[in-house]
Write a protein that holds these residues in place. Structure first.
Motif, PDB file in Angstrom:
ATOM      1  N   SER A  22      -4.608   8.016  -9.719  1.00  0.00           N
ATOM      2  CA  SER A  22      -4.549   6.656 -10.174  1.00  0.00           C
ATOM      3  C   SER A  22      -4.987   5.735  -8.751  1.00  0.00           C
ATOM      4  O   SER A  22      -5.160   4.427  -8.996  1.00  0.00           O
ATOM      5  N   PHE A  23      -4.956   6.456  -7.710  1.00  0.00           N
ATOM      6  CA  PHE A  23      -5.409   5.663  -6.459  1.00  0.00           C
ATOM      7  C   PHE A  23      -6.608   6.026  -5.847  1.00  0.00           C
ATOM      8  O   PHE A  23      -7.115   6.056  -4.978  1.00  0.00           O
ATOM      9  N   ARG A  24      -7.477   6.628  -7.062  1.00  0.00           N
ATOM     10  CA  ARG A  24      -8.974   7.045  -6.711  1.00  0.00           C
ATOM     11  C   ARG A  24      -9.138   8.344  -5.899  1.00  0.00           C
ATOM     12  O   ARG A  24     -10.101   8.536  -5.337  1.00  0.00           O
ATOM     13  N   PRO A  31       0.735  -1.246  -0.174  1.00  0.00           N
ATOM     14  CA  PRO A  31       0.048   0.192  -0.061  1.00  0.00           C
ATOM     15  C   PRO A  31       0.784   1.307  -0.187  1.00  0.00           C
ATOM     16  O   PRO A  31       1.856   1.158   0.778  1.00  0.00           O
ATOM     17  N   ILE A  32       0.476   2.093  -0.573  1.00  0.00           N
ATOM     18  CA  ILE A  32       1.286   3.436  -0.934  1.00  0.00           C
ATOM     19  C   ILE A  32       0.901   4.301   0.376  1.00  0.00           C
ATOM     20  O   ILE A  32      -0.464   4.383   0.867  1.00  0.00           O
ATOM     21  N   LYS A  33       1.759   5.034   0.946  1.00  0.00           N
ATOM     22  CA  LYS A  33       1.477   5.872   2.277  1.00  0.00           C
ATOM     23  C   LYS A  33       1.961   7.135   2.011  1.00  0.00           C
ATOM     24  O   LYS A  33       3.034   7.082   1.263  1.00  0.00           O
ATOM     25  N   LEU A  34       1.512   8.191   2.779  1.00  0.00           N
ATOM     26  CA  LEU A  34       1.721   9.541   2.644  1.00  0.00           C
ATOM     27  C   LEU A  34       2.424   9.790   4.159  1.00  0.00           C
ATOM     28  O   LEU A  34       1.951   9.447   5.138  1.00  0.00           O
ATOM     29  N   ASP A  82      -2.294   5.674   5.433  1.00  0.00           N
ATOM     30  CA  ASP A  82      -2.369   4.971   4.238  1.00  0.00           C
ATOM     31  C   ASP A  82      -3.500   5.645   3.332  1.00  0.00           C
ATOM     32  O   ASP A  82      -4.074   6.385   3.952  1.00  0.00           O
ATOM     33  N   LEU A  83      -3.450   5.565   2.127  1.00  0.00           N
ATOM     34  CA  LEU A  83      -4.355   6.554   1.172  1.00  0.00           C
ATOM     35  C   LEU A  83      -5.614   6.072   1.436  1.00  0.00           C
ATOM     36  O   LEU A  83      -6.724   7.075   1.321  1.00  0.00           O
ATOM     37  N   ASN A  84      -6.166   4.965   1.845  1.00  0.00           N
ATOM     38  CA  ASN A  84      -7.418   4.344   2.169  1.00  0.00           C
ATOM     39  C   ASN A  84      -8.026   5.054   3.152  1.00  0.00           C
ATOM     40  O   ASN A  84      -9.429   5.169   3.413  1.00  0.00           O
ATOM     41  N   ASN A  85      -7.088   5.650   3.932  1.00  0.00           N
ATOM     42  CA  ASN A  85      -7.956   6.171   5.311  1.00  0.00           C
ATOM     43  C   ASN A  85      -8.029   7.701   5.081  1.00  0.00           C
ATOM     44  O   ASN A  85      -8.528   8.541   5.893  1.00  0.00           O
TER      45      ASN A  85
END
Length: 146
Positions: A93-95, A38-41, A55-58
């Motif tokens: 690209s990660f919505r 998972p891509i993280k910032l 996490d980008l999903n958060n």
């Protein structure tokens, strides 16, 4: 090692086909592990002034704030990122897509949407926050949601 590219319009944007010799299996498994993580910032929690990996999903939304951006997480936490929205264009690209000149929204967090005034779109997230999509971005957002 040589790379050959074949571009197909019918290919899903979330898939990449790789054809290789079986002797390259170890190398390709390493690639797969690297790209499936998972891509993280890295952002700053401005209450504690600590760096936080997220996490980008958060992420629910990202809002421009001068030379910085505010990140709003699904749990209500607000973080600060030392980048402008233009530098975050790769997140599409990660919505995580632009909905107006000062906001990026996570499409995975959208609960519902409806037409608003002046060809705008009103979006309600799973956390019951309301966002306005400008008419310039409304068509592309509808296409991505449907």
């Amino acid at each position: 090692m040589k790379f050959n590219y074949i571009w197909k319009n019918k290919q899903s944007t979330s898939e990449i086909d790789i054809i290789s010799n079986p002797s390259n299996k170890e190398l390709l498994l390493t690639f797969e592990q690297h790209f499936s993580q998972p891509i993280k910032l890295s952002a700053t929690d401005f209450k504690t002034n600590r760096q936080v990996m997220i996490d980008l999903n958060n992420i629910e939304a990202i809002e421009a704030s001068g030379h910085f951006t505010k990140i709003f997480l699904v749990d209500g936490t607000e973080l600060l990122l030392n980048k402008i929205l233009k530098e975050l264009a790769y997140l599409e690209s990660f919505r995580l897509v632009r909905i107006n000149n000062s906001m990026i929204l996570n499409l995975n967090q959208i609960h519902s949407f409806a037409s608003g005034s002046h060809a705008r779109l009103e979006v309600i997230t799973k956390q019951q926050h309301k966002y306005i999509v400008s008419r310039h971005y409304a068509k592309s957002i509808k296409e991505k949601l449907i």
